[in-house]
Write a protein that holds these residues in place. Sequence first.
Motif, PDB file in Angstrom:
ATOM      1  N   HIS A 141       0.819  -1.219   0.000  1.00  0.00           N
ATOM      2  CA  HIS A 141       0.000   0.000   0.000  1.00  0.00           C
ATOM      3  C   HIS A 141       0.855   1.272   0.000  1.00  0.00           C
ATOM      4  O   HIS A 141       0.769   2.088  -0.909  1.00  0.00           O
ATOM      5  CB  HIS A 141      -0.927   0.018   1.223  1.00  0.00           C
ATOM      6  CG  HIS A 141      -2.000  -1.032   1.173  1.00  0.00           C
ATOM      7  ND1 HIS A 141      -3.211  -0.819   0.562  1.00  0.00           N
ATOM      8  CD2 HIS A 141      -2.042  -2.290   1.649  1.00  0.00           C
ATOM      9  CE1 HIS A 141      -3.960  -1.909   0.663  1.00  0.00           C
ATOM     10  NE2 HIS A 141      -3.266  -2.816   1.317  1.00  0.00           N
ATOM     11  N   LEU A 142       1.652   1.429   1.049  1.00  0.00           N
ATOM     12  CA  LEU A 142       2.327   2.720   1.253  1.00  0.00           C
ATOM     13  C   LEU A 142       3.550   2.861   0.349  1.00  0.00           C
ATOM     14  O   LEU A 142       3.686   3.861  -0.369  1.00  0.00           O
ATOM     15  CB  LEU A 142       2.716   2.857   2.739  1.00  0.00           C
ATOM     16  CG  LEU A 142       3.206   4.205   3.213  1.00  0.00           C
ATOM     17  CD1 LEU A 142       2.237   5.329   2.867  1.00  0.00           C
ATOM     18  CD2 LEU A 142       3.443   4.178   4.732  1.00  0.00           C
ATOM     19  N   SER A 143       4.443   1.857   0.332  1.00  0.00           N
ATOM     20  CA  SER A 143       5.619   1.957  -0.539  1.00  0.00           C
ATOM     21  C   SER A 143       5.177   1.924  -2.000  1.00  0.00           C
ATOM     22  O   SER A 143       5.730   2.655  -2.830  1.00  0.00           O
ATOM     23  CB  SER A 143       6.605   0.808  -0.268  1.00  0.00           C
ATOM     24  OG  SER A 143       6.913   0.743   1.099  1.00  0.00           O
ATOM     25  N   GLY A 144       4.184   1.091  -2.322  1.00  0.00           N
ATOM     26  CA  GLY A 144       3.705   1.020  -3.705  1.00  0.00           C
ATOM     27  C   GLY A 144       3.182   2.375  -4.171  1.00  0.00           C
ATOM     28  O   GLY A 144       3.438   2.808  -5.301  1.00  0.00           O
ATOM     29  N   THR A 145       2.450   3.057  -3.297  1.00  0.00           N
ATOM     30  CA  THR A 145       1.933   4.387  -3.634  1.00  0.00           C
ATOM     31  C   THR A 145       3.091   5.356  -3.866  1.00  0.00           C
ATOM     32  O   THR A 145       3.093   6.134  -4.830  1.00  0.00           O
ATOM     33  CB  THR A 145       1.012   4.887  -2.497  1.00  0.00           C
ATOM     34  OG1 THR A 145      -0.113   4.004  -2.422  1.00  0.00           O
ATOM     35  CG2 THR A 145       0.517   6.294  -2.729  1.00  0.00           C
ATOM     36  N   PHE A 146       4.092   5.287  -2.996  1.00  0.00           N
ATOM     37  CA  PHE A 146       5.272   6.153  -3.165  1.00  0.00           C
ATOM     38  C   PHE A 146       6.033   5.820  -4.454  1.00  0.00           C
ATOM     39  O   PHE A 146       6.361   6.705  -5.249  1.00  0.00           O
ATOM     40  CB  PHE A 146       6.194   6.025  -1.941  1.00  0.00           C
ATOM     41  CG  PHE A 146       7.598   6.494  -2.201  1.00  0.00           C
ATOM     42  CD1 PHE A 146       7.869   7.820  -2.533  1.00  0.00           C
ATOM     43  CD2 PHE A 146       8.673   5.605  -2.136  1.00  0.00           C
ATOM     44  CE1 PHE A 146       9.173   8.249  -2.793  1.00  0.00           C
ATOM     45  CE2 PHE A 146       9.964   6.024  -2.393  1.00  0.00           C
ATOM     46  CZ  PHE A 146      10.218   7.345  -2.732  1.00  0.00           C
ATOM     47  N   PHE A 147       6.312   4.530  -4.692  1.00  0.00           N
ATOM     48  CA  PHE A 147       7.105   4.152  -5.873  1.00  0.00           C
ATOM     49  C   PHE A 147       6.420   4.615  -7.166  1.00  0.00           C
ATOM     50  O   PHE A 147       7.060   5.183  -8.058  1.00  0.00           O
ATOM     51  CB  PHE A 147       7.313   2.623  -5.942  1.00  0.00           C
ATOM     52  CG  PHE A 147       8.146   2.044  -4.829  1.00  0.00           C
ATOM     53  CD1 PHE A 147       9.170   2.770  -4.235  1.00  0.00           C
ATOM     54  CD2 PHE A 147       7.910   0.741  -4.366  1.00  0.00           C
ATOM     55  CE1 PHE A 147       9.950   2.228  -3.208  1.00  0.00           C
ATOM     56  CE2 PHE A 147       8.675   0.190  -3.340  1.00  0.00           C
ATOM     57  CZ  PHE A 147       9.693   0.928  -2.756  1.00  0.00           C
ATOM     58  N   CYS A 148       5.107   4.355  -7.274  1.00  0.00           N
ATOM     59  CA  CYS A 148       4.392   4.721  -8.512  1.00  0.00           C
ATOM     60  C   CYS A 148       4.310   6.239  -8.662  1.00  0.00           C
ATOM     61  O   CYS A 148       4.434   6.778  -9.757  1.00  0.00           O
ATOM     62  CB  CYS A 148       2.988   4.110  -8.531  1.00  0.00           C
ATOM     63  SG  CYS A 148       3.020   2.323  -8.685  1.00  0.00           S
ATOM     64  N   THR A 149       4.099   6.926  -7.518  1.00  0.00           N
ATOM     65  CA  THR A 149       4.011   8.388  -7.585  1.00  0.00           C
ATOM     66  C   THR A 149       5.350   8.973  -8.027  1.00  0.00           C
ATOM     67  O   THR A 149       5.403   9.869  -8.888  1.00  0.00           O
ATOM     68  CB  THR A 149       3.616   8.948  -6.197  1.00  0.00           C
ATOM     69  OG1 THR A 149       2.355   8.384  -5.827  1.00  0.00           O
ATOM     70  CG2 THR A 149       3.504  10.459  -6.224  1.00  0.00           C
ATOM     71  N   ARG A 150       6.445   8.464  -7.456  1.00  0.00           N
ATOM     72  CA  ARG A 150       7.780   8.991  -7.816  1.00  0.00           C
ATOM     73  C   ARG A 150       8.017   8.866  -9.319  1.00  0.00           C
ATOM     74  O   ARG A 150       8.439   9.818  -9.964  1.00  0.00           O
ATOM     75  CB  ARG A 150       8.859   8.220  -7.038  1.00  0.00           C
ATOM     76  CG  ARG A 150      10.274   8.659  -7.374  1.00  0.00           C
ATOM     77  CD  ARG A 150      11.291   7.998  -6.475  1.00  0.00           C
ATOM     78  NE  ARG A 150      11.276   6.532  -6.581  1.00  0.00           N
ATOM     79  CZ  ARG A 150      12.011   5.725  -5.802  1.00  0.00           C
ATOM     80  NH1 ARG A 150      12.789   6.237  -4.869  1.00  0.00           N
ATOM     81  NH2 ARG A 150      11.950   4.417  -5.949  1.00  0.00           N
ATOM     82  N   GLU A 151       7.720   7.705  -9.869  1.00  0.00           N
ATOM     83  CA  GLU A 151       7.989   7.507 -11.303  1.00  0.00           C
ATOM     84  C   GLU A 151       7.001   8.292 -12.168  1.00  0.00           C
ATOM     85  O   GLU A 151       7.384   8.841 -13.199  1.00  0.00           O
ATOM     86  CB  GLU A 151       7.968   6.009 -11.653  1.00  0.00           C
ATOM     87  CG  GLU A 151       8.998   5.175 -10.911  1.00  0.00           C
ATOM     88  CD  GLU A 151      10.387   5.801 -10.836  1.00  0.00           C
ATOM     89  OE1 GLU A 151      10.849   6.396 -11.842  1.00  0.00           O
ATOM     90  OE2 GLU A 151      11.023   5.718  -9.772  1.00  0.00           O
ATOM     91  N   ALA A 152       5.746   8.355 -11.730  1.00  0.00           N
ATOM     92  CA  ALA A 152       4.753   9.113 -12.514  1.00  0.00           C
ATOM     93  C   ALA A 152       5.122  10.598 -12.552  1.00  0.00           C
ATOM     94  O   ALA A 152       4.937  11.269 -13.576  1.00  0.00           O
ATOM     95  CB  ALA A 152       3.360   8.934 -11.918  1.00  0.00           C
TER      96      ALA A 152
END
Length: 275
Positions: A141-152
């Motif tokens: 949830h939390l790291s996945g949200t961060f990882f996708c947001t960073r790349e987006a």
Amino acid sequence: MSNRLNSKIAVITGGAKGLGRSIAEKFYEEGCKIIICDVLSSEAQKVAKNLKGKSFELDVSDSKQVLEIFNYINNLYNKIDILVNNAGINGFENRPDIIEERNRINKAQIREYSENKTIDTHFDVTVNMSDFDWFKMINTHLSGTFFCTREALKIMNKSNSGSIINMGSVLGTTGGPSSPHYSAAKGGILAYTRALARELASRNIRVNAIAPGYIDTDMTNSLGYVKDIVKSQTPMKKFGVVEDIAWAAVYLASDEAKFMTGQTISPNGGFVMSQ
Ligand SMILES: NC(=O)c1ccc[n+]([C@@H]2O[C@H](COP(=O)([O-])OP(=O)(O)OC[C@H]3O[C@@H](n4cnc5c(N)ncnc54)[C@H](O)[C@@H]3O)[C@@H](O)[C@H]2O)c1
């Protein structure tokens, strides 16, 4: 089709089923190009095909995979207008034994409290939780949200515009007695949403969250006895349907929400009032 999202490009994680799939369908009806990222490769492919979109097999908790897929998306489209960080688990996947045990504890506790007995039944989830289960929940949830947001953002920043929608939960605010790791992850997502909204306002990128109440999907189908308790505690006395969440996402993604950032919308049948 009403074109509220005409010509926009949306990446939706966890879009192979449930809430993510419904969001993808509604976005498509509003004229949006759909890109679905999900661990369930063939299901994601089917949904994307129906919506004339694209799908990628992706585990959002793996930052290397996320980097690779977003690079690929950048090469294909050179822009992302909307990111929906929706992929999630409840930790009970393939674990009917845990659900049965939690239901037993729930019932026993209610009986002990209502009969004014000594309380001998306890959830004891935290003392028994493994590092693996904790990190799987937080990382999905939390790291996945961060990882996708960073790349987006590496893509969105080029146009200084965009809408990011993070999937929280009412349990991120109220807490839940048998899912401390889920509540921690969702509470973290709600806080991250607010910080990110402040950071990205200067770039004209809006960041909001949806905190659904209980909605009928595969994730909640397994809850058994708890479903009846939740319904009885919900003023509207029912679970929501996936469209209740998808419409909130359409609004947040569209220009109709151009003054909305850092907010949490919570369709929940009155289960929690005032998020
Ligand atoms: N259903 C509810 O009542 C409810 C309530 C509050 C919040 N939520 C949240 O909404 C989101 C969607 O839930 P749902 O009910 O549609 O669940 P669901 O199980 O129907 O769908 C979840 C999707 O996420 C995908 N997924 C899981 N882990 C992934 C990963 N590591 N990488 C990529 N994809 C992954 C799954 O394959 C699936 O397609 C979740 O974040 C969930 O926590 C759901």
